[in-house]
Design a protein around this motif. Structure first.
Motif, PDB file in Angstrom:
ATOM      1  N   TYR B 588      12.328  10.558 -13.491  1.00 32.51           N
ATOM      2  CA  TYR B 588      12.484   9.160 -13.846  1.00 32.51           C
ATOM      3  C   TYR B 588      12.522   8.599 -15.301  1.00 32.51           C
ATOM      4  O   TYR B 588      11.650   9.769 -15.967  1.00 32.51           O
ATOM      5  CB  TYR B 588      11.368   8.151 -13.001  1.00 32.51           C
ATOM      6  N   ALA B 622      18.659   3.690  -1.338  1.00 34.59           N
ATOM      7  CA  ALA B 622      18.386   3.229  -2.791  1.00 34.59           C
ATOM      8  C   ALA B 622      17.510   1.943  -2.701  1.00 34.59           C
ATOM      9  O   ALA B 622      16.962   1.791  -3.850  1.00 34.59           O
ATOM     10  CB  ALA B 622      19.890   2.699  -3.181  1.00 34.59           C
ATOM     11  N   GLN B 626      14.559   1.516  -5.540  1.00 36.78           N
ATOM     12  CA  GLN B 626      14.316   0.581  -6.430  1.00 36.78           C
ATOM     13  C   GLN B 626      13.043  -0.345  -6.178  1.00 36.78           C
ATOM     14  O   GLN B 626      12.481  -0.531  -7.014  1.00 36.78           O
ATOM     15  CB  GLN B 626      15.559  -0.470  -6.061  1.00 36.78           C
ATOM     16  N   VAL B 629      10.143   1.663  -7.265  1.00 35.68           N
ATOM     17  CA  VAL B 629       9.948   1.705  -8.743  1.00 35.68           C
ATOM     18  C   VAL B 629       9.340   0.118  -9.276  1.00 35.68           C
ATOM     19  O   VAL B 629       8.477   0.394 -10.136  1.00 35.68           O
ATOM     20  CB  VAL B 629      11.322   1.853  -9.494  1.00 35.68           C
ATOM     21  N   VAL B 630       9.741  -0.937  -8.448  1.00 36.61           N
ATOM     22  CA  VAL B 630       9.314  -2.065  -9.138  1.00 36.61           C
ATOM     23  C   VAL B 630       7.926  -2.302  -8.910  1.00 36.61           C
ATOM     24  O   VAL B 630       7.030  -2.879  -9.533  1.00 36.61           O
ATOM     25  CB  VAL B 630      10.127  -3.290  -8.418  1.00 36.61           C
ATOM     26  N   SER B 661      12.178 -10.874 -11.057  1.00 34.15           N
ATOM     27  CA  SER B 661      13.143 -10.270 -11.258  1.00 34.15           C
ATOM     28  C   SER B 661      13.338 -10.067 -12.636  1.00 34.15           C
ATOM     29  O   SER B 661      14.354  -9.433 -13.028  1.00 34.15           O
ATOM     30  CB  SER B 661      14.340 -11.096 -10.391  1.00 34.15           C
ATOM     31  N   PRO B 666      18.320  -3.595 -13.866  1.00 33.70           N
ATOM     32  CA  PRO B 666      18.782  -2.814 -12.707  1.00 33.70           C
ATOM     33  C   PRO B 666      18.000  -1.439 -12.586  1.00 33.70           C
ATOM     34  O   PRO B 666      18.037  -0.704 -13.773  1.00 33.70           O
ATOM     35  CB  PRO B 666      20.267  -2.765 -13.049  1.00 33.70           C
ATOM     36  N   VAL B 667      17.478  -0.930 -11.416  1.00 38.17           N
ATOM     37  CA  VAL B 667      17.111   0.432 -11.690  1.00 38.17           C
ATOM     38  C   VAL B 667      18.355   1.284 -11.004  1.00 38.17           C
ATOM     39  O   VAL B 667      18.906   1.054  -9.971  1.00 38.17           O
ATOM     40  CB  VAL B 667      16.074   0.592 -10.457  1.00 38.17           C
ATOM     41  N   ARG B 668      18.799   2.404 -11.794  1.00 41.56           N
ATOM     42  CA  ARG B 668      19.800   3.009 -11.700  1.00 41.56           C
ATOM     43  C   ARG B 668      19.562   4.302 -10.689  1.00 41.56           C
ATOM     44  O   ARG B 668      18.736   5.075 -11.223  1.00 41.56           O
ATOM     45  CB  ARG B 668      20.630   3.581 -12.796  1.00 41.56           C
ATOM     46  N   VAL B 669      19.928   4.276  -9.658  1.00 39.18           N
ATOM     47  CA  VAL B 669      19.509   5.328  -8.624  1.00 39.18           C
ATOM     48  C   VAL B 669      20.416   6.381  -8.109  1.00 39.18           C
ATOM     49  O   VAL B 669      21.572   6.330  -8.032  1.00 39.18           O
ATOM     50  CB  VAL B 669      19.132   4.674  -7.236  1.00 39.18           C
TER      51      VAL B 669
END
Lengths: 278, 727
Positions: B588, B622, B626, B629-630, B661, B666-669
Motif C-alpha cells: 500500500y 474493492a 476500500q 483502508v478507511v 468522507s 479515492p482509494v485506488r485498488v
C-alpha cells in the motif's frame, strides 16, 4: 417532557416570564443530542420557537445585517450577499456539523447554548455583533463581546429571548476563519480563530481556548502594532505566545490539550499574518 | 451480479433486530460495575421504584456454570462476588417500558469495596494486582528460528525500535442487540452476530442445556468487524436469562454509549524490534517482542496474540527470527476480536521499523523491501515454505508505479522547500495476511456446509456464515451459481438458524469465501455425484427434478466437511510449520500532506495493490479493500480510545472520531490474481488484509514528510506535535 407552542412572540414572552425553567428551542441540534438517556432533558419544558414568523427573517438595513433568531446556518450559506460582505459567516457555517445540522441549527441557538467550542460565535464576535434580547419588559441590546460571563453563564435573564443578532456593516480589508478539529468535517473544534481587519482595527476571537468563546484583546493590539509597523516584525509563532497567554486559558480535556491549543493558535495566526504580508 | 440484499437495505425493508416487532416483548438492560476491581459488598434497590414490576436477574439465576464459554471459561456471565473491570455486568433488569427501565437502573446502587487494580499493560504487575496465574500473563507464544543471538552479533548493524498501537472501537453502524425467548421448551436468541455456533456453545454451557434445547438465529447484521465475534455470546446469555425468568421475550438493545463503553475493542500493543542487517541491507536477524493488553478476561487474547506474533516479522525472508509474545491482564474492559486480529499491530511495528532501518542505512525504503521480500522457496518465521507463484516484487513495483512514487518524491521536495507550512511525502508498506484460522484451527473447527437440491429444481445453500455488510450472501450465491452454471435466482440461501444450518464455523479470519466457499463447491460436486453425473445448467435442473420425482417427499442434502490441504502441518508447541493454508500479499502507498500549523495529516492519495487469489466479485472485493483502508486511516490518525481506569472515557461518536468522507481520497485498488488451489475458484482471504497496511504506509509518509520518527498510532495531531518537538 412538555412542549409549549406559542402563537406569537407576545405569547412566547408570557410563557417565559410565567415559568423561569422553560428552555426555548429553535433547531434543537444541541438540546436534543444524547437523547433519550439524559433525564434532565426529558423532564424539561421546552418553548418551541419554530412557529414564530417574527423571528424568521434575515434582513439588511443601511447599517446592519440582522439575523432573526431562527436564521439557520444554511440561510447564510445560501445567501450570496452575505458571502460577499461577511465571508467569515459563510466559512464558519459550512464547518458546523453536516448539512442536516446546518439546515436546522440557528445562530442564536449557537450563542445561547454557550459552548466554548461554538463555531458560529467567533466570527460574530470578530464582526462586532450585538445580541438583541426581548421580553415582556421590552428589548435590550448587548454587545456579544459582553454577553458571556463565564462557562455557560450569560447575560440573558430566563424571561428573555434572543430575537435578533445585529451585525454592523463595515468595510473590511481582511477576514478569515480557521477551525481545527479532529477531522475535516462534522467535528467539534479543538481550537478556532476568527480575524477581521477594518482599517487599523483588528478583531480576533477564538473558541475552545477559554471557558467561553472570547475576544483576544492583547492579540488584537499586538497584531495591529505589528501590521502598523509599530512593533517588532514577527519571526516565529512563539512571538505570539505572550499575548495568547494573556488572552486565553486553554485546558486539557477529552478533545485536546492546553499545549496543543496554545501552540496551534499561535501557528495559525503566525502563518495567516505572514500570508497577509504582515 | 446484483447484490442479494441490496434493495432491502436501500429501501429500509431489511429488518435488524431493533426493527423486528415481537408480541409481548419486554426490554432488558444491564446494571454494571462503576469501579475497576473489588468485592461486591451490597446491592441496594432504591425505594422510589416498585420492584415488583421488574424482573431482576443475578448470578444465582444461572442454571449452569457462571461462565461465558470461550477459550478459557474465566469470564462470568454476571459478576457474583467480585468485579474485574468498570462496566462489568452485575445485574439484569427487564420491564415492558424502556423509560421505566432507565429509571430503575439509576435506582440501583452496587456497593463495592475497591481493590488495587492495574491499568498499564507495559509495567510488571505489583503483587496485589495479580489476578491471573502468578503473573497476570494470559498467554505466551514463542517463535524460534535459527540462531538470533549469534546473527545479531555477526550483523553489520543492529537497529532497534519500540512501537505502540492504541485500542480501536469497531463502530459498526448497528449497535449490539439480541432478543431471547423460549419456544416449545427451546431457549432461542435472535440478533446481530458473526458466530451463531459460538453463541450456541455459550448458551448450552451456562444454561446447562442439550444441543437441541438451544437455538440461535441471526437477524440482519449491520457490520461486525470482529465486534460481533465474541461479545454477542455475553449479550445472548443476558437476553436468554431474562427471557427464562420473565417467561416472555426480552430484547436488549445497546445504545451507542453503552455499546462503546461496555463491549470489546482492538488490543493495544507494544512491539520491540532488534534487527540485524548487513551493510547492503540484507536482514539477518529479527528479535521481536510482542506485548498485548488483554483487558480483564482472557476472551480471545491467546489467538489474537498468536496471529500477531506470526505476522510480526513481516513478509520477509530471514534465517534467524525470535518472536516472544505475551498477552497480559489489566483491569480494562476486555479487548477482543477486531479485523486483522493482532496482525495490524505487529505489521505496523514491522513496516515502520523497515523505514527506520532504511533511514539508518541510508537506503531507499523500496530497495530494502525488494531485497528482503520472501521469494518462492524461502520460508516464513515459522518455517512455512512459500511456494505460491505470487510475484511479490511486482506487487511492490506496481504500487510504486501507480503511486508515482519517484515522480512525486521530486515534486514533493520542490513543494516542501517553498511552502511555509505544508509538507508532502509518500510512504509505503509491504505486508501479508494469513487467511483462515491459525495453525490447526480450521481442522479443529471441522466445518460442515450443505448444498441442498430442492424439489422445485432450486438449490439451497446452508451455512452458519453471516452476511454483515461484506457481501457474503452474494459471494456464496455466485460461487454456487457459477459452479452449477445455473441462474443466481435459482439459488436460495437458508436463514442462519442453528436448527437448520450446519456449523460451518464463524464468520471471521478472512475465511468465509475462501474456506466455506470451497466447501460449497465441494457440496455442489457431492450433489452432482448423487445425481449421477457432472451436471450443469438446465441439465442439472432436469436431473434434480427427476431425482425428486423418483424420491417423493425426500430431501436431497449434500453435506461436506472441511479437509485440510495436503502438506499443511502445524506444531502448536514449537510454533513451527504451516501457520496458514495461504497468505494474501500486498503493498500500500499513501501520499500525505502534513500541516505544520496544526500537525494535522491529510491523505492526498492512496494506492492499494494486493494479490488475494481469484477475485470472486470485483465490486465487493474493492469495497472490502476500500473499507479496510478507511478503517486503517482512522486507526492511524484519529481514532483514540481514551481510557480512564480501564474504561473508555470518550464512548460516544461526539468525542471518538472516525474518518468522514472528507478525510479520505479515492482509494485506488489493484488486484493480482494468483489462484489458490484450495479456495473457492482460487480465492484467498481478503477481509482483514486491508486493515493491515494503511497505518504503516501513512505513518511512514508522515515520517518522510517531516523528518520526525513517529512510532505510535493513533498519530493524532497532539502526538505528532510532541514527536516533532523532540525530533
Amino acid at each position: 417532557m412538555t412542549i409549549l407552542l406559542p402563537g406569537t412572540l407576545t405569547d412566547a414572552y408570557r410563557m417565559l416570564s410565567d415559568d423561569p425553567d422553560v428552555t426555548p428551542v429553535a433547531g434543537g441540534t444541541d438540546l436534543f443530542a444524547h437523547w433519550p438517556e439524559n433525564r434532565v432533558k426529558q423532564s424539561t419544558t421546552y418553548l418551541d420557537l419554530s412557529g414564530l414568523a417574527e423571528l424568521r427573517s434575515m434582513r439588511w438595513t443601511k447599517s446592519e445585517l440582522v439575523l432573526g433568531a431562527l436564521t439557520t446556518y444554511w440561510d447564510v450559506v445560501t445567501d450570496a450577499r452575505v458571502a460577499a460582505e461577511f465571508p467569515n459567516l459563510v466559512t464558519a457555517a459550512r464547518q458546523v456539523g453536516a448539512v442536516q445540522i446546518q439546515a436546522r441549527g440557528t445562530w442564536a441557538g449557537n450563542i445561547v447554548n454557550a459552548s466554548p467550542a461554538a463555531d458560529g460565535v467567533p466570527v460574530l464576535l470578530a464582526y462586532d455583533a450585538t445580541v438583541r434580547l426581548g421580553s415582556r419588559d421590552g428589548v435590550e441590546d448587548i454587545p456579544l463581546d459582553e454577553f458571556y460571563l463565564d462557562y455557560k453563564k450569560m447575560r440573558r435573564r430566563p424571561d428573555q429571548l434572543v430575537t435578533e443578532i445585529r451585525i454592523p456593516r463595515r468595510t473590511y480589508q481582511r477576514a478569515w476563519f480557521e477551525k481545527v478539529g479532529p477531522r475535516k468535517s462534522q467535528a467539534i473544534t479543538k481550537v478556532g480563530v476568527a480575524v477581521t481587519v477594518a482599517g487599523e482595527t483588528w478583531r480576533i476571537a477564538a473558541n475552545s481556548v477559554a471557558p467561553t468563546v472570547c475576544r483576544c484583546p492583547a492579540l488584537e493590539r499586538y497584531c495591529a502594532a505589528v501590521a502598523g509597523a509599530k512593533g517588532q516584525p514577527l519571526t516565529s509563532p512563539s512571538d505570539l505566545l505572550p499575548a495568547i497567554r494573556s488572552d486565553v486559558s486553554p485546558i486539557d480535556d477529552i478533545r485536546s490539550t492546553a499545549e496543543y491549543r496554545e501552540q496551534v493558535l499561535a501557528r495559525i495566526l503566525f502563518h495567516a499574518l505572514n500570508d497577509a504580508g504582515v | 451480479m446484483k447484490r442479494r440484499e441490496a434493495i432491502d437495505k436501500l429501501t429500509g425493508r431489511e429488518a435488524y433486530i431493533d426493527d423486528i416487532a415481537i408480541a409481548g416483548v419486554w426490554w432488558g438492560c444491564t446494571v454494571r460495575s462503576a469501579v475497576p476491581r473489588g468485592r461486591i459488598r451490597d446491592i441496594r434497590f432504591g425505594a422510589e421504584i416498585d420492584w415488583s414490576e421488574f424482573v431482576v436477574v443475578d448470578h444465582r439465576d444461572l442454571p449452569g456454570p457462571n461462565q461465558v464459554a470461550m477459550i478459557e471459561n474465566d469470564q462470568p456471565v454476571l459478576a457474583s462476588d467480585r468485579v474485574r473491570h468498570i462496566h462489568e455486568a452485575v445485574l439484569l433488569l427487564a420491564h415492558p417500558d424502556r423509560d421505566r427501565l432507565r429509571e430503575a437502573r439509576r435506582a440501583i446502587h452496587i456497593e463495592i469495596d475497591e481493590e488495587p487494580a492495574i491499568f498499564d499493560y507495559r509495567v510488571p504487575p505489583p503483587a496485589d494486582t495479580v489476578q491471573h496465574g502468578g503473573d497476570n500473563v494470559f498467554k505466551r507464544v514463542r517463535i524460534d528460528k535459527g540462531d538470533v543471538d549469534a546473527a545479531l552479533v555477526a550483523a553489520d548493524h543492529v537497529v532497534e525500535g519500540v512501537y505502540e498501537t492504541g485500542a480501536q472501537e469497531h463502530v459498526y453502524l448497528e449497535n449490539q442487540g439480541m432478543v431471547g425467548y423460549v419456544e416449545d421448551g427451546v431457549v432461542t436468541v435472535k440478533g446481530s452476530m458473526q458466530c451463531p455456533y459460538y453463541i450456541h456453545a455459550a448458551l448450552r454451557h451456562a444454561l446447562a442445556r442439550a444441543d437441541n434445547e438451544v437455538r440461535v438465529i441471526q437477524a440482519a447484521t449491520g457490520g461486525g468487524f470482529g465486534g460481533k465475534e465474541d461479545y454477542p455470546s455475553v449479550l445472548a446469555l443476558h437476553a436468554a436469562l431474562l427471557a427464562l425468568k420473565a417467561e416472555r421475550p426480552v430484547k436488549i438493545l445497546y445504545d451507542r454509549d453503552e455499546d462503546m463503553a461496555a463491549t470489546t475493542k482492538r488490543h493495544p500493543a507494544r512491539v520491540r524490534h532488534r534487527t540485524g542487517v548487513t551493510s547492503q541491507g540484507r536482514i539477518v536477524a529479527q528479535d521481536i517482542e510482542v506485548l498485548l493488553d488483554g483487558g480483564a478476561y482472557v476472551t480471545l487474547s491467546p489467538v489474537v496474540l498468536s496471529r500477531g506474533v506470526i505476522h510480526a516479522s513481516g513478509p520477509y525472508h530471514c534465517d534467524n527470527v525470535r518472536v516472544e509474545g505475551r498477552a497480559v491482564l489489566t483491569n480494562a474492559v476486555p479487548f477482543g476480536a477486531f479485523r486483522g486480529f493482532g496482525a495490524p499491530q505487529t505489521i505496523f511495528a514491522c513496516e515502520r521499523h523497515m523505514d527506520v532501518i532504511a533511514d539508518e542505512l541510508g537506503m531507499c525504503p523500496l530497495g530494502l523491501r525488494r531485497k528482503n521480500l520472501i521469494q518462492d522457496g524461502q520460508s516464513t518465521s515459522t518455517g512455512q515454505v512459500i511456494r505460491d507463484g505470487t510475484d511479490r516484487i511486482e506487487i511492490l513495483d506496481r504500487a510504486v508505479r501507480d503511486a508515482e512514487f519517484h515522480q512525486r518524491e521530486a515534486a514533493d521536495r520542490a513543494f516542501n522547500s517553498t511552502h511555509p507550512y505544508l509538507r508532502r511525502a509518500t510512504g509505503i508498506a509491504t505486508f501479508y495476511h494469513g487467511a483462515g484460522f491459525t495453525g490447526a484451527g480450521e481442522t479443529y473447527l471441522d466445518s460442515r456446509a450443505q448444498v441442498v437440491g430442492l424439489a422445485t429444481g432450486e438449490v439451497e445453500i446452508r451455512t452458519a456464515n453471516v452476511e454483515m455488510g461484506q457481501g457474503a450472501l452474494t459471494t456464496f450465491v455466485k460461487i454456487v451459481a457459477e459452479k452449477l452454471a445455473v441462474e443466481p435466482d435459482r439459488i436460495r440461501v437458508a436463514e442462519v438458524d442453528t436448527f437448520h444450518v450446519p456449523n460451518s464455523g464463524p464468520t471471521v479470519a478472512s475465511r468465509t469465501s475462501m474456506i466455506v466457499g470451497r466447501l460449497l463447491e465441494r457440496g455442489c460436486d457431492a450433489l452432482c455425484a448423487t445425481l449421477g453425473g457432472d451436471w450443469t445448467g438446465d441439465k442439472f435442473e432436469r436431473e434434480l427434478l427427476r431425482w425428486h420425482a423418483e424420491h417423493p417427499g425426500q430431501e436431497l442434502i449434500a453435506e461436506v466437511r472441511y479437509e485440510p490441504p495436503p502438506g499443511v502441518e502445524w506444531d502448536d508447541e514449537r510454533y513451527e510449520g504451516s501457520a496458514y493454508g495461504t497468505f494474501a500479499w500486498a503493498t500500500y502507498a499513501a501520499h500525505v500532506e502534513v500541516d505544520l500549523r496544526t500537525f494535522g495529516v491529510r491523505l492526498l492519495d492512496f494506492v492499494a495493490v494486493q494479490d488475494v487469489g481469484t477475485v470472486l466479485d470485483e465490486v465487493l472485493a474493492a469495497g472490502q479493500v476500500q473499507g479496510g483502508v478507511v478503517q486503517g486511516v482512522g486507526w492511524a490518525l484519529m481514532e483514540e480510545c481514551q481510557f480512564v481506569d480501564g474504561a473508555m472515557a470518550n464512548h460516544n461518536l461526539t468525542n471518538y472520531s472516525i474518518p468522514s468522507s472528507d478525510d479520505v481520497p479515492p482509494v485506488r485498488v489493484v488486484f493480482y490474481e494468483t489462484p489458490y488451489a484450495h479456495g473457492a475458484q482460487g480465492a484467498k482471504g481478503i477481509g482483514e488484509l486491508p486493515m493491515d497496511g494503511a497505518a504503516p504506509a501513512i505513518v511512514n509518509a508522515v515520517a518522510r514528510a517531516t523528518g520526525a520518527r513517529p512510532a505510535v498510532v493513533p498519530l493524532t495531531p497532539e502526538v505528532l506535535m510532541r514527536v516533532m518537538g523532540s525530533a
